[in-house]
Write an enzyme that holds these catalytic residues in place. Structure first.
Site, mmCIF file in Angstrom:
data_model
loop_
_atom_site.group_PDB
_atom_site.id
_atom_site.type_symbol
_atom_site.label_atom_id
_atom_site.label_comp_id
_atom_site.label_asym_id
_atom_site.label_seq_id
_atom_site.Cartn_x
_atom_site.Cartn_y
_atom_site.Cartn_z
ATOM 1 N N LEU A 33 0.931 -1.287 0.012
ATOM 2 C CA LEU A 33 0.012 -0.082 0.083
ATOM 3 C C LEU A 33 0.768 1.299 0.055
ATOM 4 O O LEU A 33 1.824 1.259 0.563
ATOM 5 C CB LEU A 33 -1.035 -0.065 1.202
ATOM 6 C CG LEU A 33 -1.752 -1.279 1.215
ATOM 7 C CD1 LEU A 33 -2.785 -1.200 2.633
ATOM 8 C CD2 LEU A 33 -2.767 -1.276 0.014
ATOM 9 N N HIS A 34 0.080 2.366 -0.543
ATOM 10 C CA HIS A 34 0.899 3.568 -0.857
ATOM 11 C C HIS A 34 -0.123 4.745 -0.303
ATOM 12 O O HIS A 34 -1.342 4.473 -0.255
ATOM 13 C CB HIS A 34 1.625 3.854 -1.874
ATOM 14 C CG HIS A 34 0.748 3.443 -3.242
ATOM 15 N ND1 HIS A 34 -0.229 4.180 -3.522
ATOM 16 C CD2 HIS A 34 0.929 2.396 -4.141
ATOM 17 C CE1 HIS A 34 -0.701 3.676 -4.455
ATOM 18 N NE2 HIS A 34 -0.162 2.525 -4.967
ATOM 19 N N GLU A 35 0.255 5.804 -0.562
ATOM 20 C CA GLU A 35 -0.488 7.080 -0.321
ATOM 21 C C GLU A 35 -1.683 7.044 -1.115
ATOM 22 O O GLU A 35 -2.774 7.518 -0.804
ATOM 23 C CB GLU A 35 0.319 8.448 -0.543
ATOM 24 C CG GLU A 35 -0.332 9.493 0.159
ATOM 25 C CD GLU A 35 -0.722 9.450 1.486
ATOM 26 O OE1 GLU A 35 -1.821 10.343 1.758
ATOM 27 O OE2 GLU A 35 -0.241 8.751 2.230
ATOM 28 N N HIS A 37 -3.565 4.491 -2.189
ATOM 29 C CA HIS A 37 -4.439 3.564 -1.588
ATOM 30 C C HIS A 37 -5.157 4.057 -0.074
ATOM 31 O O HIS A 37 -6.099 4.298 0.181
ATOM 32 C CB HIS A 37 -4.079 2.075 -0.951
ATOM 33 C CG HIS A 37 -3.278 1.198 -2.059
ATOM 34 N ND1 HIS A 37 -1.876 1.304 -2.225
ATOM 35 C CD2 HIS A 37 -4.074 0.616 -2.871
ATOM 36 C CE1 HIS A 37 -1.850 0.430 -3.252
ATOM 37 N NE2 HIS A 37 -3.040 -0.146 -3.760
ATOM 38 N N LYS A 150 -7.193 5.857 -11.361
ATOM 39 C CA LYS A 150 -5.954 5.535 -12.014
ATOM 40 C C LYS A 150 -6.052 4.447 -12.983
ATOM 41 O O LYS A 150 -5.657 4.456 -14.032
ATOM 42 C CB LYS A 150 -4.992 5.407 -10.914
ATOM 43 C CG LYS A 150 -3.480 4.798 -11.760
ATOM 44 C CD LYS A 150 -2.582 4.585 -10.761
ATOM 45 C CE LYS A 150 -1.376 3.835 -11.264
ATOM 46 N NZ LYS A 150 -1.392 2.442 -11.533
ATOM 47 N N GLN A 154 -11.092 -0.174 -15.169
ATOM 48 C CA GLN A 154 -11.503 -1.058 -14.117
ATOM 49 C C GLN A 154 -12.748 -0.420 -13.509
ATOM 50 O O GLN A 154 -13.809 -1.012 -13.097
ATOM 51 C CB GLN A 154 -10.414 -1.109 -13.114
ATOM 52 C CG GLN A 154 -10.697 -2.026 -12.026
ATOM 53 C CD GLN A 154 -9.643 -2.396 -11.036
ATOM 54 O OE1 GLN A 154 -8.881 -3.310 -11.421
ATOM 55 N NE2 GLN A 154 -9.288 -1.361 -10.070
ATOM 56 N N SER A 186 1.946 3.962 -7.559
ATOM 57 C CA SER A 186 1.608 2.785 -7.906
ATOM 58 C C SER A 186 2.434 1.677 -7.269
ATOM 59 O O SER A 186 3.907 2.162 -7.143
ATOM 60 C CB SER A 186 1.594 2.448 -9.419
ATOM 61 O OG SER A 186 1.867 1.076 -9.920
HETATM 62 P P1 AMP Z 1 -4.297 -2.358 -6.143
HETATM 63 O O1 AMP Z 1 -3.729 -2.653 -4.966
HETATM 64 O O2 AMP Z 1 -3.315 -1.714 -7.520
HETATM 65 O O3 AMP Z 1 -5.226 -3.284 -6.970
HETATM 66 O O4 AMP Z 1 -5.289 -0.803 -6.426
HETATM 67 C C1 AMP Z 1 -6.233 -0.772 -5.298
HETATM 68 C C2 AMP Z 1 -7.064 0.298 -5.526
HETATM 69 O O5 AMP Z 1 -6.158 1.444 -5.333
HETATM 70 C C3 AMP Z 1 -7.545 0.481 -6.909
HETATM 71 O O6 AMP Z 1 -8.864 0.950 -6.997
HETATM 72 C C4 AMP Z 1 -6.659 1.362 -7.574
HETATM 73 O O7 AMP Z 1 -7.211 1.915 -8.864
HETATM 74 C C5 AMP Z 1 -6.486 2.311 -6.533
HETATM 75 N N1 AMP Z 1 -5.360 3.019 -6.599
HETATM 76 C C6 AMP Z 1 -3.739 2.647 -7.093
HETATM 77 N N2 AMP Z 1 -3.101 3.582 -7.324
HETATM 78 C C7 AMP Z 1 -3.780 4.796 -7.017
HETATM 79 C C8 AMP Z 1 -3.533 6.332 -7.054
HETATM 80 N N3 AMP Z 1 -2.314 6.508 -7.352
HETATM 81 N N4 AMP Z 1 -4.367 6.994 -6.915
HETATM 82 C C9 AMP Z 1 -5.784 6.660 -6.516
HETATM 83 N N5 AMP Z 1 -6.083 5.247 -6.332
HETATM 84 C C10 AMP Z 1 -5.109 4.434 -6.925
#
Ligand code: AMP
Length: 283
Positions: A33-35, A37, A150, A154, A186
């Site tokens: 996780l990052h900012e 999320h 982003k 999806q 990301s």
């Molecule tokens: P993931 O862990 O990559 O499957 O992402 C989980 C959720 O976080 C998804 O709905 C992504 O679109 C969202 N997400 C990932 N990166 C970002 C970001 N930089 N800004 C906003 N939402 C994000």
């Protein structure tokens, strides 16, 4: 904050909250996780009484086994981020819990939104996303779920899918969180070398240039595409996977730029695939 890998415990906790009239928000993630999320978690916390996060690297949505094998994991750090953002419950299921007996042979599709972009460049990806979400939407009967724009395609697909299947859940899109220099945050950025990370800034730069051109009155999608492509081509490290200018609601091609427009890009930087997008509204 509670965390559990037991789906029964998760469902029972949520149902007990709902029986007291509490509103529940859900944010599915694949962890590391990052900012970006954390922003989804905070949005859910601000709009609901309880927030549930899932952390699960979903094998069904990886069309490249190496990409799945290399997906970064940091469970302890993730739990800390969930806690700091105010999450109440974290679901951390094992692969065999989500897919007992392996990944089932069904194919879930929203065909009208799956004709281009990641749907065609990553065959089977969205089918895998819809499969895991169908399972999670049963385990986690939330009132609202939150998705990052982003992953714009999806977000549109999930919104349509949840409505079509009658999940009583509102699907909410949240704006992309970026680094100060513009790079969309990301989990995959961690795999970029310093040089690749610098070149990755060209994605948002290309999108901003495209946006500015449209805002200045450009009506020809081909002109906008040419300018954006030139920016990306200025890097020898970037290999374009797709670059598109589309209707942001239908994902259909545009002949004249008007209405809500999606600028979408996917590239390979070394072994790492990055995507980014922007929407622009013009009359
Ligand atoms: P993931 O862990 O990559 O499957 O992402 C989980 C959720 O976080 C998804 O709905 C992504 O679109 C969202 N997400 C990932 N990166 C970002 C970001 N930089 N800004 C906003 N939402 C994000």
């Amino acid at each position: 904050m509670i965390h559990s890998s037991d789906p029964k415990e998760i469902t029972e906790t949520i149902l007990s909250w709902k029986s007291k009239g509490l509103k529940v928000g859900f944010v599915p993630t694949m962890g590391f996780l990052h900012e970006g999320h954390a922003d989804l978690f905070r949005r859910s916390v601000s709009e609901n009484d309880k927030t549930v996060v899932s952390i699960f690297v979903n094998p069904a949505q990886f069309n490249d086994p190496e990409d799945y094998a290399k997906y970064p994991v940091n469970t302890e750090g993730d739990l800390q981020i969930c806690k700091e953002a105010g999450a109440d419950l974290v679901y951390l299921p094992a692969k065999d819990t989500v897919y007992p007996g392996g990944i089932p042979s069904v194919e879930l599709k929203v065909p009208h939104l799956m004709k281009n972009l990641d749907a065609t460049t990553r065959p089977g990806h969205f089918e895998g996303v819809l499969l895991v979400l169908s399972r999670f939407f049963h385990t986690i009967p939330a009132d609202r779920s939150y998705f990052g724009k982003k992953d714009y395609q999806q977000f549109l697909i999930v919104k349509d899918f949840a409505k079509a299947l009658g999940f009583p859940m509102e699907v909410i899109g949240v704006d992309t969180v970026r680094s100060e220099q513009g790079l969309a945050l990301s989990s995959r950025n961690a795999r970029l070398s310093p040089k690749e990370k610098e070149e990755a800034l060209l994605l948002s730069r290309a999108l901003r240039l495209g946006e500015n051109l449209i805002k200045q009155g450009e009506k020809d999608p081909a002109e906008v595409l040419t300018v954006m492509k030139d920016v990306l081509d200025s890097s020898s490290l970037i290999k374009i996977d797709y670059l598109e200018v589309l209707n942001a609601e239908t994902l259909e091609e545009l002949h004249i730029l008007k209405g809500e427009i999606l600028l979408a890009v996917a590239v390979f930087l070394g072994q790492v695939r990055l995507i980014d997008n922007l929407t622009v509204k013009v009359s």
